[in-house]
Design an enzyme around this catalytic site. Structure first.
Site, PDB file in Angstrom:
ATOM      1  N   CYS A 132      43.902  36.450  38.824  1.00 31.81           N
ATOM      2  CA  CYS A 132      42.835  35.445  38.802  1.00 31.81           C
ATOM      3  C   CYS A 132      42.331  35.226  37.382  1.00 31.81           C
ATOM      4  O   CYS A 132      41.920  34.124  37.024  1.00 31.81           O
ATOM      5  CB  CYS A 132      41.686  35.888  39.705  1.00 31.81           C
ATOM      6  SG  CYS A 132      42.086  35.846  41.468  1.00 31.81           S
ATOM      7  N   CYS A 161      47.139  31.529  21.510  1.00 31.07           N
ATOM      8  CA  CYS A 161      46.958  31.365  22.951  1.00 31.07           C
ATOM      9  C   CYS A 161      45.715  32.148  23.355  1.00 31.07           C
ATOM     10  O   CYS A 161      44.900  32.499  22.497  1.00 31.07           O
ATOM     11  CB  CYS A 161      48.194  31.838  23.725  1.00 31.07           C
ATOM     12  SG  CYS A 161      48.521  33.599  23.578  1.00 31.07           S
ATOM     13  N   LYS A 183      31.355  48.591  41.791  1.00 30.07           N
ATOM     14  CA  LYS A 183      31.367  47.526  42.794  1.00 30.07           C
ATOM     15  C   LYS A 183      31.026  48.044  44.186  1.00 30.07           C
ATOM     16  O   LYS A 183      30.339  47.361  44.956  1.00 30.07           O
ATOM     17  CB  LYS A 183      32.734  46.833  42.813  1.00 30.07           C
ATOM     18  CG  LYS A 183      32.979  45.910  41.635  1.00 30.07           C
ATOM     19  CD  LYS A 183      34.287  45.149  41.795  1.00 30.07           C
ATOM     20  CE  LYS A 183      34.486  44.174  40.651  1.00 30.07           C
ATOM     21  NZ  LYS A 183      35.733  43.392  40.783  1.00 30.07           N
ATOM     22  N   HIS A 185      30.797  34.517  40.386  1.00 30.61           N
ATOM     23  CA  HIS A 185      30.944  33.196  41.012  1.00 30.61           C
ATOM     24  C   HIS A 185      31.664  33.268  42.347  1.00 30.61           C
ATOM     25  O   HIS A 185      31.622  32.313  43.128  1.00 30.61           O
ATOM     26  CB  HIS A 185      31.679  32.237  40.064  1.00 30.61           C
ATOM     27  CG  HIS A 185      33.169  32.299  40.134  1.00 30.61           C
ATOM     28  ND1 HIS A 185      33.891  33.313  39.563  1.00 30.61           N
ATOM     29  CD2 HIS A 185      34.074  31.474  40.722  1.00 30.61           C
ATOM     30  CE1 HIS A 185      35.174  33.112  39.788  1.00 30.61           C
ATOM     31  NE2 HIS A 185      35.319  32.009  40.488  1.00 30.61           N
ATOM     32  N   ARG A 186      32.316  34.393  42.648  1.00 33.65           N
ATOM     33  CA  ARG A 186      33.093  34.473  43.884  1.00 33.65           C
ATOM     34  C   ARG A 186      32.890  35.770  44.664  1.00 33.65           C
ATOM     35  O   ARG A 186      33.176  35.807  45.856  1.00 33.65           O
ATOM     36  CB  ARG A 186      34.593  34.319  43.568  1.00 33.65           C
ATOM     37  CG  ARG A 186      35.173  35.473  42.775  1.00 33.65           C
ATOM     38  CD  ARG A 186      36.580  35.172  42.282  1.00 33.65           C
ATOM     39  NE  ARG A 186      37.208  36.312  41.611  1.00 33.65           N
ATOM     40  CZ  ARG A 186      36.967  36.701  40.376  1.00 33.65           C
ATOM     41  NH1 ARG A 186      36.073  36.049  39.652  1.00 33.65           N
ATOM     42  NH2 ARG A 186      37.598  37.740  39.849  1.00 33.65           N
TER      43      ARG A 186
END
Length: 492
Positions: free
Chosen positions: A254, A445, A144, A130-131
């Protein structure tokens, strides 16, 4: 026997990694050969070569195709032909091919830099797409740097692209940095940021550093102009601005804090702009340069940009001052320990084993909804408290769970002296704080860290009624729940 099996598994993994690396190199060679052939054909066309022995030298400094490709930026006065020639001869290193590195590399490649090196040991994941705009769905699982270079070559075949398929280390950083003119820090952890800055200073390379989280970003140009260690006229380094790293427990990634794609994209594009400014600057620009500043971007503020002036080189900086203790030698020998300097948060282990339960154990203990007959028989129905923030709770939640964010729990005052309902915090539901209730409480959590903190806080508040009430956390959080119980649980 077990050791032999582990050895075999390790060897198979190494073979697979080597084969993948070899396949990547073959792809790089194929693309490079194709690009070289295209450039050679263009060169022949532009110089008017008709046959052997009738060569005609191109009277222009750029190829015909380059004038067409870069013409729109060459007519900008701040760049011009000389600026374009500087870009073509520039060697730029980008550390990190993620949310910052992708847009930075995209625009620098498009601008026509001569050599673009990319350093990253990670592979593409679905959560990146998405980024991290250079990566495509078909490249999930690929390194990558390979994914990025594949895209960049399609955009512009002229630059030389150099992949480094590993994370940056102190031992290798000086050897990599020496071949480049400027470095872009597009990483997301403090230890690597200090390493990049230290190496850039020691090797005399300007550094463009940026960061982004949630809806905000920061940008700073460091070691510009790059002066020798001890020269106060040089630009400050990362240690000058941040002499002490943040506490490891306060660093939010992030993955934990979230990020809006265009926010990190904005910061990456700004890095490319600053790199172009440094590359195309003249010595006169250095003498008249503005004082260094930190640019802060906040997407949801008005105005979204503000700038803060920062101090020049520190007189006692460990890297760029006359009293420097960090040297190229300390990097190569490993005596400068960045992990020790910055600390490591690591997984939290705050509770005793008997205060924790795995999702599988929880499911066996509470296989389904407790029936009315079971309740009459005295069985205790569990209470599940989800301590994620509400925005995450709204994405997905366990049936019948209660949301009490960890931020709310930690904002409570000091522990009360008694555990009466009147003394307990108001954020606790009435049926939980009732003195007659001894139903067990399970805290969950996302990853299993905040839940431990919450359990400890609840016990400090006396919610366990002096040990009469069972309170524990679900070990590994909802990520472990997906792995052990529900493979369809949303992973975000």
């Amino acid at each position: 026997m077990e050791n032999l099996e582990q050895t075999c598994a390790s060897l198979r993994a190494q073979i697979a990694a080597t084969e993948a690396q070899l396949a990547g190199l073959k792809r790089d060679l194929e693309v490079a050969e194709q690009a070289a052939a295209e450039i050679k054909a263009q060169d022949v066309k532009s110089t008017g070569i008709r046959e052997e022995g009738s060569e005609k030298k191109n009277p222009w400094p750029l190829l015909s195709e380059e004038y067409k490709r870069y013409g729109r930026q060459m007519i900008v006065p701040q760049l011009g032909l000389q600026g374009q020639l500087k870009l073509r001869s520039a060697r730029v290193l980008i550390v990190g091919a993620g949310g910052l590195g992708c847009p930075a590399a995209l625009y620098l490649a498009g601008a026509g830099v001569g050599t673009l090196g990319l350093v990253d040991g990670d592979t593409v994941e679905h959560s990146n797409l998405h980024r991290q705009v250079l990566h495509r769905s078909k490249n999930v699982g690929k390194f990558k740097v390979d994914s990025a270079i594949e895209y960049l070559r399609e955009l512009n075949p002229h630059p030389t692209y150099v992949p480094y398929r590993a994370h940056l280390t102190p031992q290798e950083a000086p050897e990599i940095f020496k071949d480049y003119d400027i470095v872009l820090d597009c990483t997301d952890n403090p230890a690597t940021r200090y390493l990049i800055s230290d190496t850039a200073v020691l090797l005399g390379k300007p550094l463009v550093s940026a960061s982004a989280l949630r809806t905000e970003g920061q940008l700073i140009v460091l070691n510009n102009p790059p002066r020798p260690v001890g020269d106060k006229s040089g630009g400050p380094c990362y240690r000058c601005v941040f002499p002490k790293p943040p506490p490891a427990t306060s660093v939010v990634s992030c993955a934990d804090g979230g990020i809006i794609g265009p926010v990190v994209g904005t910061m990456g594009v700004l890095q490319a702009i600053e790199a172009i400014k440094v590359i195309t600057s003249s010595p006169a620009d250095e003498t008249s340069a503005s004082p260094p500043s930190l640019l802060i971007f906040s997407a949801y503020s008005t105005p979204p940009f503000r700038s803060i002036k920062i101090r020049s080189r520190r007189a006692n900086c460990a890297v760029c001052s006359a009293e420097a203790s960090v040297t190229v030698e300390t990097l190569k020998t490993g005596s400068t320990d960045y992990v020790f300097f910055c600390g490591v948060a690591g997984p939290e282990t705050l509770l005793r084993p008997e205060e924790r339960i795995t999702p599988l154990e929880f499911k066996k203990k509470h296989p389904g909804q407790v029936s009315h007959e079971q309740e009459l028989g005295g069985s205790k129905e569990p209470t599940i408290i989800d301590v994620r923030e509400q925005v995450q709770f709204d994405i997905c939640s366990l049936d019948n769970s209660i949301n009490i964010p960890i931020s709310t729990i930690l904002s409570s005052a000091a522990s009360p002296t008694t555990s009466t309902p009147e003394s307990l915090p108001s954020w606790l539901p009435h049926d939980i704080v009732s003195s007659s209730s001894t139903d067990p409480i399970y805290v969950v959590c996302r990853l299993g860290n905040d839940s431990q903190i919450a359990v400890r806080k609840m016990k400090e508040l006396g919610l366990d009624q002096g040990g009469k009430r069972f309170i524990c956390d679900i070990q590994g959080g909802l990520r472990a729940w997906r792995e052990q119980i529900d493979p369809d649980w949303p992973e975000y």
